[in-house]
Design a protein around this motif. Structure first.
Motif, PDB file in Angstrom:
ATOM      1  N   LYS A 153       0.809  -1.220   0.000  1.00 41.87           N
ATOM      2  CA  LYS A 153       0.000   0.000   0.000  1.00 41.87           C
ATOM      3  C   LYS A 153       0.842   1.271   0.000  1.00 41.87           C
ATOM      4  O   LYS A 153       0.291   2.363   0.018  1.00 41.87           O
ATOM      5  N   VAL A 154       2.143   1.144  -0.006  1.00 39.86           N
ATOM      6  CA  VAL A 154       3.004   2.329   0.000  1.00 39.86           C
ATOM      7  C   VAL A 154       2.875   3.052  -1.332  1.00 39.86           C
ATOM      8  O   VAL A 154       3.095   2.462  -2.387  1.00 39.86           O
ATOM      9  N   ARG A 155       2.511   4.296  -1.277  1.00 38.00           N
ATOM     10  CA  ARG A 155       2.415   5.129  -2.476  1.00 38.00           C
ATOM     11  C   ARG A 155       3.410   6.264  -2.297  1.00 38.00           C
ATOM     12  O   ARG A 155       3.077   7.319  -1.780  1.00 38.00           O
ATOM     13  N   ALA A 156       4.631   6.004  -2.686  1.00 34.34           N
ATOM     14  CA  ALA A 156       5.688   6.980  -2.483  1.00 34.34           C
ATOM     15  C   ALA A 156       6.464   7.195  -3.764  1.00 34.34           C
ATOM     16  O   ALA A 156       6.553   6.310  -4.612  1.00 34.34           O
ATOM     17  N   GLY A 157       7.025   8.384  -3.878  1.00 30.42           N
ATOM     18  CA  GLY A 157       7.874   8.731  -4.999  1.00 30.42           C
ATOM     19  C   GLY A 157       9.160   9.346  -4.477  1.00 30.42           C
ATOM     20  O   GLY A 157       9.155  10.071  -3.481  1.00 30.42           O
ATOM     21  N   LEU A 158      10.257   9.018  -5.140  1.00 29.74           N
ATOM     22  CA  LEU A 158      11.564   9.571  -4.786  1.00 29.74           C
ATOM     23  C   LEU A 158      12.041  10.457  -5.921  1.00 29.74           C
ATOM     24  O   LEU A 158      12.047  10.028  -7.079  1.00 29.74           O
ATOM     25  N   ILE A 159      12.445  11.665  -5.585  1.00 26.29           N
ATOM     26  CA  ILE A 159      13.063  12.507  -6.598  1.00 26.29           C
ATOM     27  C   ILE A 159      14.555  12.235  -6.565  1.00 26.29           C
ATOM     28  O   ILE A 159      15.193  12.305  -5.508  1.00 26.29           O
ATOM     29  N   VAL A 160      15.086  11.866  -7.719  1.00 24.42           N
ATOM     30  CA  VAL A 160      16.519  11.604  -7.853  1.00 24.42           C
ATOM     31  C   VAL A 160      17.122  12.666  -8.763  1.00 24.42           C
ATOM     32  O   VAL A 160      16.428  13.292  -9.563  1.00 24.42           O
ATOM     33  N   THR A 161      18.407  12.864  -8.629  1.00 25.70           N
ATOM     34  CA  THR A 161      19.102  13.888  -9.405  1.00 25.70           C
ATOM     35  C   THR A 161      19.101  13.566 -10.888  1.00 25.70           C
ATOM     36  O   THR A 161      18.881  14.434 -11.724  1.00 25.70           O
ATOM     37  N   ARG A 162      19.306  12.273 -11.208  1.00 22.19           N
ATOM     38  CA  ARG A 162      19.406  11.888 -12.621  1.00 22.19           C
ATOM     39  C   ARG A 162      19.231  10.375 -12.736  1.00 22.19           C
ATOM     40  O   ARG A 162      19.696   9.629 -11.877  1.00 22.19           O
ATOM     41  N   VAL A 163      18.577   9.937 -13.792  1.00 19.90           N
ATOM     42  CA  VAL A 163      18.513   8.510 -14.112  1.00 19.90           C
ATOM     43  C   VAL A 163      19.660   8.229 -15.068  1.00 19.90           C
ATOM     44  O   VAL A 163      19.776   8.857 -16.118  1.00 19.90           O
ATOM     45  N   VAL A 164      20.506   7.283 -14.688  1.00 21.36           N
ATOM     46  CA  VAL A 164      21.694   6.971 -15.478  1.00 21.36           C
ATOM     47  C   VAL A 164      21.385   5.913 -16.525  1.00 21.36           C
ATOM     48  O   VAL A 164      21.864   5.981 -17.644  1.00 21.36           O
ATOM     49  N   GLY A 165      20.570   4.919 -16.175  1.00 24.89           N
ATOM     50  CA  GLY A 165      20.233   3.849 -17.109  1.00 24.89           C
ATOM     51  C   GLY A 165      20.249   2.508 -16.408  1.00 24.89           C
ATOM     52  O   GLY A 165      20.217   2.435 -15.184  1.00 24.89           O
ATOM     53  N   LEU A 166      20.315   1.442 -17.189  1.00 25.45           N
ATOM     54  CA  LEU A 166      20.341   0.098 -16.618  1.00 25.45           C
ATOM     55  C   LEU A 166      21.778  -0.365 -16.422  1.00 25.45           C
ATOM     56  O   LEU A 166      22.661  -0.052 -17.229  1.00 25.45           O
ATOM     57  N   ARG A 167      21.996  -1.119 -15.365  1.00 21.78           N
ATOM     58  CA  ARG A 167      23.294  -1.721 -15.084  1.00 21.78           C
ATOM     59  C   ARG A 167      23.077  -3.204 -14.813  1.00 21.78           C
ATOM     60  O   ARG A 167      22.149  -3.579 -14.097  1.00 21.78           O
ATOM     61  N   LEU A 168      23.924  -4.035 -15.398  1.00 26.89           N
ATOM     62  CA  LEU A 168      23.867  -5.478 -15.176  1.00 26.89           C
ATOM     63  C   LEU A 168      24.771  -5.836 -14.002  1.00 26.89           C
ATOM     64  O   LEU A 168      25.954  -5.471 -13.988  1.00 26.89           O
ATOM     65  N   LEU A 169      24.213  -6.546 -13.033  1.00 26.46           N
ATOM     66  CA  LEU A 169      24.993  -6.897 -11.842  1.00 26.46           C
ATOM     67  C   LEU A 169      26.145  -7.837 -12.174  1.00 26.46           C
ATOM     68  O   LEU A 169      27.201  -7.751 -11.541  1.00 26.46           O
ATOM     69  N   ASP A 170      25.973  -8.707 -13.171  1.00 32.88           N
ATOM     70  CA  ASP A 170      27.059  -9.641 -13.491  1.00 32.88           C
ATOM     71  C   ASP A 170      28.227  -8.955 -14.211  1.00 32.88           C
ATOM     72  O   ASP A 170      29.261  -9.573 -14.445  1.00 32.88           O
ATOM     73  N   GLU A 171      28.082  -7.675 -14.539  1.00 31.85           N
ATOM     74  CA  GLU A 171      29.191  -6.907 -15.109  1.00 31.85           C
ATOM     75  C   GLU A 171      29.863  -6.036 -14.053  1.00 31.85           C
ATOM     76  O   GLU A 171      30.695  -5.191 -14.374  1.00 31.85           O
ATOM     77  N   MET A 172      29.489  -6.240 -12.789  1.00 26.95           N
ATOM     78  CA  MET A 172      30.063  -5.466 -11.691  1.00 26.95           C
ATOM     79  C   MET A 172      30.741  -6.414 -10.718  1.00 26.95           C
ATOM     80  O   MET A 172      30.529  -7.623 -10.761  1.00 26.95           O
ATOM     81  N   ARG A 173      31.529  -5.819  -9.839  1.00 26.99           N
ATOM     82  CA  ARG A 173      32.134  -6.620  -8.765  1.00 26.99           C
ATOM     83  C   ARG A 173      31.643  -6.066  -7.434  1.00 26.99           C
ATOM     84  O   ARG A 173      31.207  -4.917  -7.350  1.00 26.99           O
ATOM     85  N   ALA A 174      31.708  -6.895  -6.420  1.00 35.30           N
ATOM     86  CA  ALA A 174      31.273  -6.465  -5.090  1.00 35.30           C
ATOM     87  C   ALA A 174      32.147  -5.302  -4.631  1.00 35.30           C
ATOM     88  O   ALA A 174      33.365  -5.322  -4.779  1.00 35.30           O
ATOM     89  N   GLY A 175      31.502  -4.303  -4.088  1.00 39.25           N
ATOM     90  CA  GLY A 175      32.216  -3.128  -3.597  1.00 39.25           C
ATOM     91  C   GLY A 175      32.637  -3.303  -2.150  1.00 39.25           C
ATOM     92  O   GLY A 175      32.177  -4.197  -1.448  1.00 39.25           O
ATOM     93  N   GLU A 176      33.510  -2.415  -1.706  1.00 39.02           N
ATOM     94  CA  GLU A 176      34.012  -2.485  -0.339  1.00 39.02           C
ATOM     95  C   GLU A 176      33.429  -1.397   0.549  1.00 39.02           C
ATOM     96  O   GLU A 176      33.776  -1.296   1.716  1.00 39.02           O
ATOM     97  N   THR A 177      32.525  -0.579   0.001  1.00 44.74           N
ATOM     98  CA  THR A 177      31.907   0.485   0.773  1.00 44.74           C
ATOM     99  C   THR A 177      31.041  -0.133   1.860  1.00 44.74           C
ATOM    100  O   THR A 177      30.197  -0.984   1.568  1.00 44.74           O
ATOM    101  N   PRO A 178      31.232   0.273   3.111  1.00 44.67           N
ATOM    102  CA  PRO A 178      30.394  -0.303   4.171  1.00 44.67           C
ATOM    103  C   PRO A 178      28.940   0.140   4.031  1.00 44.67           C
ATOM    104  O   PRO A 178      28.663   1.279   3.680  1.00 44.67           O
ATOM    105  N   LEU A 179      28.042  -0.782   4.283  1.00 47.07           N
ATOM    106  CA  LEU A 179      26.619  -0.486   4.237  1.00 47.07           C
ATOM    107  C   LEU A 179      26.216   0.005   5.624  1.00 47.07           C
ATOM    108  O   LEU A 179      26.372  -0.710   6.602  1.00 47.07           O
ATOM    109  N   THR A 180      25.702   1.226   5.704  1.00 43.08           N
ATOM    110  CA  THR A 180      25.434   1.829   7.000  1.00 43.08           C
ATOM    111  C   THR A 180      23.950   1.934   7.335  1.00 43.08           C
ATOM    112  O   THR A 180      23.609   2.196   8.479  1.00 43.08           O
ATOM    113  N   ARG A 181      23.094   1.738   6.365  1.00 47.46           N
ATOM    114  CA  ARG A 181      21.657   1.855   6.602  1.00 47.46           C
ATOM    115  C   ARG A 181      20.972   0.530   6.301  1.00 47.46           C
ATOM    116  O   ARG A 181      21.407  -0.213   5.418  1.00 47.46           O
ATOM    117  N   ALA A 182      19.893   0.266   7.020  1.00 48.11           N
ATOM    118  CA  ALA A 182      19.191  -1.016   6.896  1.00 48.11           C
ATOM    119  C   ALA A 182      18.672  -1.273   5.484  1.00 48.11           C
ATOM    120  O   ALA A 182      18.536  -2.419   5.068  1.00 48.11           O
TER     121      ALA A 182
END
Length: 171
Positions: A109-138
């Motif tokens: 039932k969540v009816r929410a919208g997020l305004i983002v600065t820019r849409v970059v496009g699609l990214r394939l996860l299998d073309e990326m590697r795991a990052g080392e940035t710590p995840l700080t939010r749930a």
């Protein structure tokens, strides 16, 4: 006539073989890449119902500065959050590039919208590697780095939509 039937049968057999081969391939997972301030985020397409230019938003009094108000999209009201402001990130002045990401029906039932600065496009996860940035939010589910060395944080929109801080729009 017989020649046409043979060509049709050959075409059908080739098509059936390609479909079997495609079914055996691993599924490629793609994400919608968006820029928020100077950070990159990845959104699961299953959780996004629409991406559109930012239309008129009606302000709601006595709410947080990052909560911009509500907007009407085809008869449904959506609560609109400026994601960059909510995150406390640097804003860009390129208003024309900003987009409204509407959260999808899968989130209930969540009816929410997020305004983002820019849409970059699609990214394939299998073309990326795991990052080392710590995840700080749930609601941050993974960190990724693309081929160009750009860091991306994957957002679990379901967790974001139920985050107590995100839901606390009243001052």
């Amino acid at each position: 006539m017989a020649r046409d039937r043979n060509r049709l049968r050959d075409f059908q057999e080739a098509l059936a073989m390609r479909l079997r081969q495609a079914a055996e391939l691993p599924q490629r997972q793609s994400r919608l890449a968006v820029q928020v301030g100077d950070r990159g985020f990845l959104l699961n397409l299953d959780d996004v119902s629409e991406v559109s230019p930012v239309g008129s938003v009606t302000p709601v009094p006595l709410t947080q500065p990052w909560f911009l108000g509500v907007t009407n999209v085809r008869g449904t009201l959506y609560a609109v959050t400026d994601f960059a402001l909510w995150l406390g990130l640097h804003l860009t002045s390129d208003i024309a590039a900003k987009r409204l990401i509407l959260l999808g029906q899968r989130l209930g039932k969540v009816r929410a919208g997020l305004i983002v600065t820019r849409v970059v496009g699609l990214r394939l996860l299998d073309e990326m590697r795991a990052g080392e940035t710590p995840l700080t939010r749930a609601w941050e589910s993974a960190a990724w780095v693309d081929r160009d060395g750009t860091s991306w944080t994957e957002v679990d929109l379901e967790r974001l939509a139920s985050d107590a801080e995100f839901l606390q729009v009243v001052r």
